[in-house]
Design a protein around this motif. Structure first.
Motif, short mmCIF file in Angstrom:
data_model
loop_
_atom_site.label_atom_id
_atom_site.label_comp_id
_atom_site.label_asym_id
_atom_site.label_seq_id
_atom_site.Cartn_x
_atom_site.Cartn_y
_atom_site.Cartn_z
N ASP A 14 32.23 -67.87 60.23
CA ASP A 14 32.29 -68.95 61.22
C ASP A 14 33.74 -69.13 61.62
O ASP A 14 34.62 -69.08 60.76
N ASP A 15 33.98 -69.34 62.91
CA ASP A 15 35.36 -69.53 63.36
C ASP A 15 35.88 -70.93 63.07
O ASP A 15 37.08 -71.17 63.14
N LEU A 22 31.87 -76.36 54.44
CA LEU A 22 30.60 -77.03 54.16
C LEU A 22 29.60 -76.05 53.54
O LEU A 22 28.97 -76.35 52.51
N LEU A 23 29.45 -74.87 54.13
CA LEU A 23 28.54 -73.87 53.60
C LEU A 23 28.98 -73.42 52.20
O LEU A 23 28.15 -73.20 51.32
N ALA A 37 34.76 -65.27 56.37
CA ALA A 37 35.48 -64.61 57.46
C ALA A 37 35.48 -65.57 58.64
O ALA A 37 34.52 -66.32 58.84
N SER A 38 36.57 -65.56 59.41
CA SER A 38 36.69 -66.49 60.53
C SER A 38 36.43 -65.84 61.88
O SER A 38 36.57 -66.49 62.91
N SER A 39 36.04 -64.56 61.88
CA SER A 39 35.74 -63.89 63.15
C SER A 39 34.75 -62.76 62.90
O SER A 39 34.56 -62.32 61.75
N LEU A 57 25.92 -66.03 59.53
CA LEU A 57 26.71 -65.63 60.68
C LEU A 57 26.59 -66.61 61.84
O LEU A 57 25.50 -66.80 62.38
N ASP A 58 27.70 -67.23 62.20
CA ASP A 58 27.74 -68.10 63.36
C ASP A 58 27.54 -67.27 64.62
O ASP A 58 27.99 -66.13 64.69
#
Length: 129
Positions: A14-15, A22-23, A37-39, A57-58
């Motif tokens: 999630d970016d 939270l997750l 991971a942020s991307s 995965l966002d």
């Protein structure tokens, strides 16, 4: 996929740092081994290096979005069997269909309900064990 002698390895993508945190809090309490991971690009790199048991995965991220990342994961023999749960604020039918056609195994809307998240994660981990 998850031997009984070790916690499940889950990648959170999630970016937004708040969403990752939270997750992380929710799933750490369940005893899982977490990475983040942020991307989309970071997610693909991490998945290439580590044998994850599940990926959260966002969908809406800059660069590669969640649909693109899911499609890349599912098209690579090394990562195609990793269950992917797409997480998004989009809750319309076409977004869900797009996610499933990209290869997602499940789809949850944000804000994520803790009980629902845990149930979906545990169900997919059981199915792939």
């Amino acid at each position: 996929m998850t031997p009984a002698d070790r916690p499940a390895r889950i990648l959170i993508v999630d970016d937004e740092i708040h969403n990752r945190q939270l997750l992380n809090v929710i799933l750490t309490a369940e005893g899982h081994d977490l990475a983040s991971a942020s991307s989309g690009e970071e997610a693909l790199d991490a998945a290439a290096r580590t044998p994850f048991d599940l990926i959260l995965l966002d969908v809406m991220m800059p660069g590669l979005d969640g649909y693109q990342v899911a499609a890349k994961l599912k098209s690579d023999a090394a990562t195609s069997r990793i269950p992917v749960i797409l997480l998004t604020a989009l809750d319309d039918r076409s977004s869900r269909i797009h996610g499933m056609s990209a290869g997602a195994d499940d789809f949850l809307t944000k804000p994520v309900d803790r009980v629902e998240l845990v149930e979906h994660v545990n169900r997919l981990l059981r199915l792939t064990a």
